[in-house]
Enzyme design. Structure first.
Site, PDB file in Angstrom:
ATOM      1  CG  ASP A  66      -1.843   1.209   1.239  1.00 28.24           C
ATOM      2  OD1 ASP A  66      -2.329   1.557   2.331  1.00 28.24           O
ATOM      3  OD2 ASP A  66      -2.034   1.816   0.170  1.00 28.24           O
ATOM      4  CD  GLU A 125      -5.100   6.640  -0.679  1.00 32.30           C
ATOM      5  OE1 GLU A 125      -4.232   6.384   0.194  1.00 32.30           O
ATOM      6  OE2 GLU A 125      -6.216   6.092  -0.694  1.00 32.30           O
ATOM      7  CG  ASP A 155      -4.727   2.161  -3.023  1.00 32.06           C
ATOM      8  OD1 ASP A 155      -5.416   3.029  -2.451  1.00 32.06           O
ATOM      9  OD2 ASP A 155      -3.774   1.575  -2.458  1.00 32.06           O
ATOM     10  CG  ASP A 170       1.463  -9.838 -16.761  1.00 33.27           C
ATOM     11  OD1 ASP A 170       1.629 -11.022 -16.415  1.00 33.27           O
ATOM     12  OD2 ASP A 170       2.416  -9.061 -17.010  1.00 33.27           O
TER      13      ASP A 170
HETATM   14  N1  DTR Z   1      -7.886   3.359   1.131  1.00 33.32           N
HETATM   15  C1  DTR Z   1      -6.787   2.593   0.537  1.00 33.32           C
HETATM   16  C2  DTR Z   1      -6.964   1.102   0.732  1.00 33.32           C
HETATM   17  C3  DTR Z   1      -8.298   0.628   0.338  1.00 33.32           C
HETATM   18  C4  DTR Z   1      -9.247   0.196   1.193  1.00 33.32           C
HETATM   19  N2  DTR Z   1     -10.355  -0.213   0.474  1.00 33.32           N
HETATM   20  C5  DTR Z   1     -10.078  -0.031  -0.836  1.00 33.32           C
HETATM   21  C6  DTR Z   1     -10.856  -0.281  -1.962  1.00 33.32           C
HETATM   22  C7  DTR Z   1     -10.334   0.017  -3.214  1.00 33.32           C
HETATM   23  C8  DTR Z   1      -9.065   0.567  -3.327  1.00 33.32           C
HETATM   24  C9  DTR Z   1      -8.266   0.821  -2.188  1.00 33.32           C
HETATM   25  C10 DTR Z   1      -8.805   0.505  -0.958  1.00 33.32           C
HETATM   26  C11 DTR Z   1      -5.491   2.983   1.200  1.00 33.32           C
HETATM   27  O1  DTR Z   1      -5.358   2.747   2.407  1.00 33.32           O
HETATM   28  O2  DTR Z   1      -4.620   3.487   0.479  1.00 33.32           O
HETATM   29 ZN    ZN Z   2      -3.421   3.007   2.752  1.00 35.06          ZN
HETATM   30 ZN    ZN Z   3      -3.499   2.713  -0.773  1.00 30.70          ZN
HETATM   31 CA    CA Z   4       3.795 -10.977 -16.068  1.00 31.41          CA
END
Ligand code: DTR
Ligand code: ZN
Ligand code: ZN
Ligand code: CA
Length: 453
Positions: free
Chosen positions: A152, A186, A215, A321
């Site tokens: 992340d 973010e 993400d 991919d």
């Molecule tokens: N908020 C994002 C992680 C995250 C949690 N639920 C979703 C759904 C779709 C994409 C990302 C996420 C973070 O902590 O960066």
């Molecule tokens: Zn996060």
């Molecule tokens: Zn994230």
């Molecule tokens: Ca690949």
């Protein structure tokens, strides 16, 4: 927020794209935006049959993991994180930017202030393509303060970077203009992507045909989730995973949870992929995907253990991919207008007994209205074509029925040219072909279609 943009112009690429970009400075807040204008001079593109949509190359997992190692080293050298406002974030930006500059991208650093600290978005434009149709792909580059943020969101950032580098290696010349983004802050509330969208002039926003968000795409106990937003983008991802025999689920918790939200909020079609965070994998999900039921998809979510050890290689490889497949497929789009033929050769799957899908061509440079005998040529590969309903949508949304469904037309494929009296429609604008499969079982896809004025 105050801001200014630093821009790197790559050395003249070996292809001669004549493009003029003007830096526009607005008085308020000294915001600099990069306004890309249409090419200053292009020879009338000789008409060529639509460029076949070329297949994306495999994205080498080793390359993606090498970027993750670099991001890990950056975090280790900077207090254990790559968070907004910390040294590790700017070092992450510099790493990504260096790779892109060397590969021939035109990069722009968009600076903003958030939470009392300076942040940056990194935007990278691949020279060429139709400036009126921009396909974007992006990922947030910042981590939380409690860890290095390798899943992340080093995973999304690295997959998008390696896809951009693959575009350069292949010398891809997509019909659409390609733009990539790495977002800051973010984790503070989508602040970098919000800043980018809020400061994108409405004329520029209108050119963005779609935004793809990545993400967390390498979670250690992965699920394979596809955002359920734009149907065309969703089907590109779902069909890709289907080709790998990997089942997918709709991403239900995502709305508003990542950087696609600001784009969606201004009406830009969005999509993306996700392998899961702190939610728990069910037994049914473990049955279809493997891994461990009863534990979270990423037990190191927002923790110090979100390191390079916190990655599932298979998930990262498959999703990297898939990123490339979507970028190649969705940027193929309509061929440049030439003479009086406007074509879109991008394959578009038609969901079995499902929602209608649309494919667009942009008509520009013409005067007045469309003709009273507008030719619409359609090439659809589909068993039992009686399932299909086909409409032409004019730029103002008016629809013209080209083909009705039929319970007894069992022949395969639709290869036909329809004549439409479109004399009440303005010629310039985005025309769409809408295709719907209204009966279960037989399936297929739109291979190509074109308008002849
Ligand atoms: N908020 C994002 C992680 C995250 C949690 N639920 C979703 C759904 C779709 C994409 C990302 C996420 C973070 O902590 O960066
Ligand atoms: Zn996060
Ligand atoms: Zn994230
Ligand atoms: Ca690949």
């Amino acid at each position: 927020m105050s801001s200014h943009a630093e821009r790197h112009t790559a050395p003249t690429p070996r292809r001669s794209w004549s493009r003029r970009a003007a830096l526009a400075v607005t008085a308020a807040g000294a915001v600099l935006g990069l306004l890309t204008t249409a090419p200053t001079a292009t020879a009338a593109a000789p008409h060529r049959s639509a460029a076949p949509a070329v297949a994306a190359p495999d994205i080498p997992l080793a390359n993606v993991k090498a970027h993750l190692s670099q991001l890990q080293s950056i975090a280790t050298a900077n207090g254990g994180n790559r968070a907004h406002g910390r040294a590790g974030y700017r070092a992450s930006i510099d790493y990504i930017k260096g790779k892109l500059d060397a590969a021939g991208y035109t990069t722009t650093l968009q600076q903003f202030t958030a939470g009392g600290a300076t942040g940056w978005n990194l935007i990278a434009d691949w020279p060429g393509g139709d400036p009126q149709q921009v396909l974007m792909a992006g990922a947030h580059l910042d981590s939380v303060t409690s860890g290095p943020g390798i899943n992340d969101n080093g995973s999304g950032s690295s997959a998008v970077l390696e896809t951009a580098l693959a575009v350069a290696r292949e010398g891809l010349q997509p019909t659409k203009h390609l733009r990539f983004g790495w977002w800051g802050a973010e984790e503070l509330g989508l602040l970098g992507s919000k800043y980018y969208v809020n400061n994108l002039p409405s004329t520029e926003r209108a050119k963005v045909a779609g935004y793809l968000n990545f993400d967390m795409i390498g979670s250690p106990n992965p699920g394979y989730f596809v955002y359920d937003d734009d149907p065309q983008i969703e089907s590109v991802f779902k069909n890709y995973f289907a080709s790998l025999n990997v089942p997918t689920e709709i991403e239900t918790e995502g709305d508003g949870r990542s950087d696609h939200a600001p784009f969606k909020n201004v009406g830009i079609p969005v999509g993306g992929l996700f392998t899961g965070a702190d939610y728990t994998k069910t037994s049914a999900q473990a049955q279809k995907w493997g891994g461990t039921a009863g534990t979270s998809f990423d037990r190191c979510y927002h923790s110090s253990c979100d390191t390079t050890a916190n990655i599932n290689d298979t998930a990262l490889d498959r999703n990297s991919d898939a990123v490339a497949h979507a970028v190649w497929t969705l940027s193929a789009g309509s061929t440049p207008p030439s003479g009086n033929v406007y074509e879109n050769a991008a394959d578009l799957p038609v969901p079995d007994a499902g929602a209608a899908v649309t494919s667009s061509v942009t008509v520009s440079g013409r005067t007045g209205n469309a003709p009273d005998a507008l030719k619409v040529s359609v090439d659809i590969k589909h068993t039992w074509r009686g399932d299909l309903v086909i409409d032409l949508l004019a730029p103002d949304g008016s629809s013209y029925r080209l083909k009705n469904s039929s319970g007894n037309d069992s022949a395969d494929n639709v290869l036909a040219t329809y004549t439409v009296n479109a004399s009440s429609e303005t010629a310039n604008g985005t025309w769409k072909l809408r295709v719907q499969d209204v009966a279960a079982q037989d399936t297929g896809y739109l291979d190509s279609w074109k308008l002849t004025f």
